[in-house]
Design a protein around this motif. Structure first.
Motif, mmCIF file in Angstrom:
data_model
loop_
_atom_site.group_PDB
_atom_site.id
_atom_site.type_symbol
_atom_site.label_atom_id
_atom_site.label_comp_id
_atom_site.label_asym_id
_atom_site.label_seq_id
_atom_site.Cartn_x
_atom_site.Cartn_y
_atom_site.Cartn_z
ATOM 1 N N ASP A 43 16.056 49.746 -11.545
ATOM 2 C CA ASP A 43 14.668 49.322 -11.781
ATOM 3 C C ASP A 43 13.979 50.311 -12.731
ATOM 4 O OD1 ASP A 43 13.506 51.493 -10.265
ATOM 5 O OD2 ASP A 43 13.840 50.357 -8.423
ATOM 6 N N GLY A 104 19.635 49.796 -1.657
ATOM 7 C CA GLY A 104 20.271 48.535 -1.299
ATOM 8 C C GLY A 104 19.916 47.407 -2.244
ATOM 9 N N SER A 105 18.691 47.410 -2.746
ATOM 10 C CA SER A 105 18.283 46.303 -3.615
ATOM 11 C C SER A 105 19.075 46.294 -4.920
ATOM 12 C CB SER A 105 16.777 46.383 -3.903
ATOM 13 O OG SER A 105 16.053 46.240 -2.697
ATOM 14 N N ASP A 108 22.759 45.218 -4.066
ATOM 15 C CA ASP A 108 22.877 43.792 -3.728
ATOM 16 C C ASP A 108 22.623 42.908 -4.953
ATOM 17 O OD1 ASP A 108 23.429 44.653 -1.219
ATOM 18 O OD2 ASP A 108 21.615 43.903 -0.262
ATOM 19 N N THR A 144 21.006 55.870 -4.080
ATOM 20 C CA THR A 144 19.878 56.818 -4.145
ATOM 21 C C THR A 144 18.982 56.777 -2.916
ATOM 22 O OG1 THR A 144 18.403 55.263 -5.269
ATOM 23 C CG2 THR A 144 19.810 56.629 -6.680
ATOM 24 N N THR A 145 19.347 56.008 -1.876
ATOM 25 C CA THR A 145 18.596 56.050 -0.611
ATOM 26 C C THR A 145 19.581 56.255 0.542
ATOM 27 O OG1 THR A 145 18.712 53.663 -0.134
ATOM 28 C CG2 THR A 145 16.837 54.428 -1.457
ATOM 29 N N SER A 150 24.837 49.814 1.585
ATOM 30 C CA SER A 150 25.313 48.720 0.720
ATOM 31 C C SER A 150 26.334 49.190 -0.316
ATOM 32 C CB SER A 150 24.131 48.048 0.026
ATOM 33 O OG SER A 150 24.574 47.004 -0.810
ATOM 34 N N THR A 153 29.559 48.465 1.523
ATOM 35 C CA THR A 153 29.769 47.332 2.427
ATOM 36 C C THR A 153 30.145 46.029 1.724
ATOM 37 O OG1 THR A 153 27.464 46.598 2.398
ATOM 38 C CG2 THR A 153 28.075 48.268 4.044
ATOM 39 N N HIS A 155 28.548 43.306 2.318
ATOM 40 C CA HIS A 155 27.367 42.452 2.439
ATOM 41 C C HIS A 155 26.560 42.430 1.146
ATOM 42 C CE1 HIS A 155 28.529 43.804 6.401
ATOM 43 N NE2 HIS A 155 27.788 42.879 6.973
ATOM 44 N N LYS A 166 15.938 34.779 3.371
ATOM 45 C CA LYS A 166 16.804 35.899 2.995
ATOM 46 C C LYS A 166 18.160 35.638 3.635
ATOM 47 C CE LYS A 166 16.473 40.920 2.740
ATOM 48 N NZ LYS A 166 15.675 42.095 3.036
ATOM 49 N N LEU A 185 20.134 63.547 -5.605
ATOM 50 C CA LEU A 185 19.385 62.438 -6.211
ATOM 51 C C LEU A 185 18.338 61.884 -5.255
ATOM 52 C CD1 LEU A 185 22.353 60.487 -7.849
ATOM 53 C CD2 LEU A 185 20.884 62.228 -8.896
ATOM 54 N N LEU A 193 9.418 56.129 2.298
ATOM 55 C CA LEU A 193 10.685 55.482 1.964
ATOM 56 C C LEU A 193 11.849 56.168 2.690
ATOM 57 C CD1 LEU A 193 12.151 53.340 0.193
ATOM 58 C CD2 LEU A 193 12.274 55.062 -1.614
ATOM 59 N N GLN A 204 21.567 50.675 11.918
ATOM 60 C CA GLN A 204 22.932 50.322 11.546
ATOM 61 C C GLN A 204 23.973 51.173 12.258
ATOM 62 O OE1 GLN A 204 21.894 48.242 7.310
ATOM 63 N NE2 GLN A 204 22.777 50.267 7.212
HETATM 64 P P1 NAD Z 1 15.300 49.539 -2.206
HETATM 65 O O1 NAD Z 1 16.611 49.552 -2.879
HETATM 66 O O2 NAD Z 1 14.600 48.221 -2.079
HETATM 67 O O3 NAD Z 1 14.350 50.568 -2.925
HETATM 68 C C1 NAD Z 1 12.989 50.671 -2.518
HETATM 69 C C2 NAD Z 1 12.191 51.467 -3.533
HETATM 70 O O4 NAD Z 1 12.639 52.802 -3.534
HETATM 71 C C3 NAD Z 1 12.342 50.964 -4.964
HETATM 72 O O5 NAD Z 1 11.062 50.801 -5.507
HETATM 73 C C4 NAD Z 1 13.091 52.079 -5.681
HETATM 74 O O6 NAD Z 1 12.678 52.237 -7.008
HETATM 75 C C5 NAD Z 1 12.753 53.293 -4.863
HETATM 76 N N1 NAD Z 1 13.779 54.347 -4.873
HETATM 77 C C6 NAD Z 1 15.105 54.197 -4.700
HETATM 78 N N2 NAD Z 1 15.733 55.368 -4.781
HETATM 79 C C7 NAD Z 1 14.798 56.308 -4.998
HETATM 80 C C8 NAD Z 1 14.841 57.712 -5.212
HETATM 81 N N3 NAD Z 1 15.983 58.401 -5.163
HETATM 82 N N4 NAD Z 1 13.666 58.361 -5.404
HETATM 83 C C9 NAD Z 1 12.504 57.681 -5.427
HETATM 84 N N5 NAD Z 1 12.404 56.348 -5.256
HETATM 85 C C10 NAD Z 1 13.540 55.668 -5.059
HETATM 86 O O7 NAD Z 1 15.404 50.174 -0.731
HETATM 87 P P2 NAD Z 1 16.606 50.191 0.288
HETATM 88 O O8 NAD Z 1 16.010 50.326 1.623
HETATM 89 O O9 NAD Z 1 17.666 51.131 -0.125
HETATM 90 O O10 NAD Z 1 17.246 48.716 0.180
HETATM 91 C C11 NAD Z 1 16.701 47.633 0.884
HETATM 92 C C12 NAD Z 1 17.473 46.362 0.582
HETATM 93 O O11 NAD Z 1 18.850 46.514 0.964
HETATM 94 C C13 NAD Z 1 16.949 45.184 1.393
HETATM 95 O O12 NAD Z 1 16.898 44.016 0.598
HETATM 96 C C14 NAD Z 1 17.959 45.049 2.503
HETATM 97 O O13 NAD Z 1 18.036 43.758 3.044
HETATM 98 C C15 NAD Z 1 19.226 45.435 1.810
HETATM 99 N N6 NAD Z 1 20.323 45.880 2.701
HETATM 100 C C16 NAD Z 1 21.588 45.641 2.305
HETATM 101 C C17 NAD Z 1 22.659 46.028 3.070
HETATM 102 C C18 NAD Z 1 24.051 45.745 2.609
HETATM 103 O O14 NAD Z 1 25.015 46.151 3.236
HETATM 104 N N7 NAD Z 1 24.215 45.038 1.525
HETATM 105 C C19 NAD Z 1 22.445 46.714 4.269
HETATM 106 C C20 NAD Z 1 21.134 46.960 4.659
HETATM 107 C C21 NAD Z 1 20.086 46.563 3.858
#
Ligand code: NAD
Length: 392
Positions: A43, A104-105, A108, A144-145, A150, A153, A155, A166, A185, A193, A204
Motif C-alpha cells: 500500500d 495480512g491484507s 491475501d 510487517t505485522t 498469512s 498459511t 488461507h 468476507k 520492520l 495496530l 490464532q
Molecule cells: P493489514 O494488513 O490490514 O494492515 C493494516 C494497516 O497497517 C495498513 O494500513 C498498513 O499500511 C499498516 N501497516 C502494516 N505494516 C506496518 C508497519 N510495519 N508499520 C506501520 N504500519 C503498518 O493488517 P493485518 O492485521 O496484518 O491483516 C488483516 C487482514 O488479514 C484481514 O483482512 C484478515 O482477515 C486477514 N487475515 C488473513 C489470514 C490468513 O491466513 N490469510 C489470517 C488472519 C487474518
C-alpha cells in the motif's frame, strides 16, 4: 484426554527467513527462484516509509538485478477490486511472479490475484476448502505485522465489496514459497495496530488449541505461542521499539500460523469475518471482541482443555474444579484485551443487532466454522453476537 488414530498433511512454506536484518536476502532469493519481474503488492503508506519494508525490498531486488513493478493500492480487508487490479497490472507489465509486502491484507491480495491469474476470474466460486486446481505464480511474502500468519498459511481472506461478504479460499496452493519475518520492520507499528494484530495472533493460538483438528504438533506450537504472547504483547504495545518483545511476537505469530494452518480455527474467526465484511472493521479487533464470548460458549465441549489453557496463560488453578479452572482462561483472555486497549463491545465497531441473524447464517458457512469444538445453531451464534454486544 483420548486421542484418535490420525493422519494428516502438515503444511508450511519451504523456506522461512526469520530475524533482524533478514530482509537483505530477498533479492538473491527472488533470483534463485527464477523471478525476473515480480509485482510488488503493497500500500502507499508502506511504500512511502523511509527505509521501510518496501524500500528495503526494492533495494535488495535492485542489487540482485531483479526487475519489478509496484502495485500500491492494497486496502485493509482486501476487496475483489484489489485482486483484479493486481491481475491487470501483472498481465499488462509482463510480470512473472508476486512479492507481497505488508500485513495480512497485502499477502491475501497477492494470493487472491494469484488465484484468479491461474484458476479463473470468479474468485467467489472458489470459496471453500481445497478448491484450486492450478498452481499460483511464484509468491514470496514479506511480513510487517505480528500478525495474521498469512505469510505462512493456505488461507486467502477476501471481501466481496458488493455483498459485504468476507470469504476464505483455503488451499495448499496458496502457501507462499518463501516467507520473510524481520522484526526490525515492525518497530514503528503504532500501539493500536500492534494490539489488534497481536490479539489476532493470540486468537490464532487459542482456536487451534481447542479445535477438533488439533494434534500434538499443533498443540506444542499453540502452547509456546500463547506463552510468548503472554510475555511480550503488553510490552510491544507499551513500547514499540522493544526489539526483544517484537522478536517474541514474530515467533509467536509464526507458531500460531503454523498451528492454525493445520489444526484450523473456529467460530471466533468465522464470526469475525462477518464483522469485518459488514463494517470494514480491523480484523484483529473483531477477533479480540468475540474471543471470550465464543470460548465461554465452547467450554462445555472440553472443560479439561480450557483448564489447561488457563494454566498456560499463567493462571493459578491449584485446588480448583476443572470447570472453575476453565473459567479462568476466559478471565485471562479478557484481561489481555483490556491491557492492550481493545474496546469492550462490538457496538464500538458499529455492529447492529438487526444484522446478527444474517451474519450468524453466514458465519456457519464460513470455512473456519467446521473445526469449532462445539457445534452451534444459528440461534447460538446470534446469542454469542449479542453477548459480545452487551459486554461492558
Ligand atoms: P493489514 O494488513 O490490514 O494492515 C493494516 C494497516 O497497517 C495498513 O494500513 C498498513 O499500511 C499498516 N501497516 C502494516 N505494516 C506496518 C508497519 N510495519 N508499520 C506501520 N504500519 C503498518 O493488517 P493485518 O492485521 O496484518 O491483516 C488483516 C487482514 O488479514 C484481514 O483482512 C484478515 O482477515 C486477514 N487475515 C488473513 C489470514 C490468513 O491466513 N490469510 C489470517 C488472519 C487474518
Amino acid at each position: 484426554s483420548v486421542m484418535a488414530e490420525r493422519s494428516y498433511d502438515f503444511l508450511m512454506p519451504s523456506v522461512n527467513f526469520f530475524g533482524p536484518g533478514v530482509i537483505e536476502k530477498i533479492g538473491d532469493r527472488a533470483k534463485m527462484l527464477g523471478m525476473k519481474k515480480p509485482v510488488i503488492v503493497t500500500d502507499k503508506f508502506l511504500e512511502g516509509l523511509k527505509d521501510g519494508a518496501v524500500q528495503q525490498t526494492l533495494a535488495s531486488l535492485d542489487k540482485a538485478g531483479v526487475d519489478y513493478v509496484v502495485y500500491n493500492n492494497v486496502e485493509p480487508n482486501p476487496k475483489i477490486r484489489n485482486i483484479k487490479e493486481v491481475k491487470k497490472l501483472y498481465e499488462e507489465s509482463g510480470a512473472d511472479s508476486i512479492i507481497t509486502v505488508g500485513g495480512g491484507s497485502a499477502h491475501d491480495t497477492g494470493k487472491g490475484a494469484g488465484i484468479i491469474l491461474t484458476n479463473g476470474d470468479d474468485i467467489t466460486k472458489l470459496a471453500g476448502i481445497e478448491t484450486l486446481d492450478k498452481a499460483l505464480p511464484p509468491l514470496i511474502a514479506v511480513n510487517t505485522t505480528a500478525g495474521t500468519g498469512s505469510e505462512l498459511t493456505r488461507h486467502a481472506v477476501i471481501t466481496n465489496e458488493e455483498t459485504h461478504l468476507k470469504f476464505v479460499v483455503v488451499s495448499w496452493r496458496n502457501i507462499p514459497l518463501v516467507s520473510f519475518n524481520d522484526p526490525t520492520l515492525m518497530l514503528d507499528v503504532p500501539a493500536g495496530l500492534t494490539a489488534a494484530t497481536g490479539m489476532d495472533a493470540f486468537v490464532q493460538s487459542i482456536e487451534p488449541y481447542v479445535s477438533v483438528d488439533h494434534n500434538p504438533i499443533t498443540d506444542s506450537q499453540c502452547i509456546e505461542a500463547i506463552k510468548l504472547i503472554e510475555t511480550s504483547l503488553r510490552e510491544a504495545v507499551a513500547n514499540g521499539h522493544n526489539l526483544e518483545a517484537r522478536t517474541k511476537m514474530v515467533e509467536a505469530e509464526m507458531l500460531a500460523g503454523m498451528a492454525f494452518n493445520n489444526a484450523n480455527l473456529g467460530y471466533v474467526h468465522a464470526m469475525a469475518h462477518q464483522l469485518g465484511g459488514q463494517y470494514d472493521a480491523p480484523h484483529g479487533v473483531c477477533c479480540a471482541l468475540l474471543l471470550p464470548y465464543v470460548e465461554e460458549y465452547n467450554i462445555v465441549a472440553d472443560p479439561e482443555r480450557f483448564a489447561e489453557l488457563a494454566k498456560i496463560m499463567g493462571e493459578n488453578t491449584d485446588g480448583l474444579s476443572t470447570r472453575d479452572a476453565a473459567e479462568l482462561s476466559i478471565k485471562a483472555m479478557k484481561q489481555m484485551s483490556q491491557d492492550v486497549g481493545i474496546p469492550k463491545s462490538i457496538k464500538e465497531i458499529g455492529a447492529k443487532p438487526e444484522d446478527f441473524e444474517l451474519m450468524a447464517e453466514n458465519a456457519l458457512k464460513d470455512g473456519n466454522a467446521f473445526s469449532n469444538p462445539r457445534k452451534g445453531t444459528k440461534e447460538d451464534i446470534i446469542k454469542i453476537f449479542q453477548a459480545a454486544y452487551d459486554a461492558k
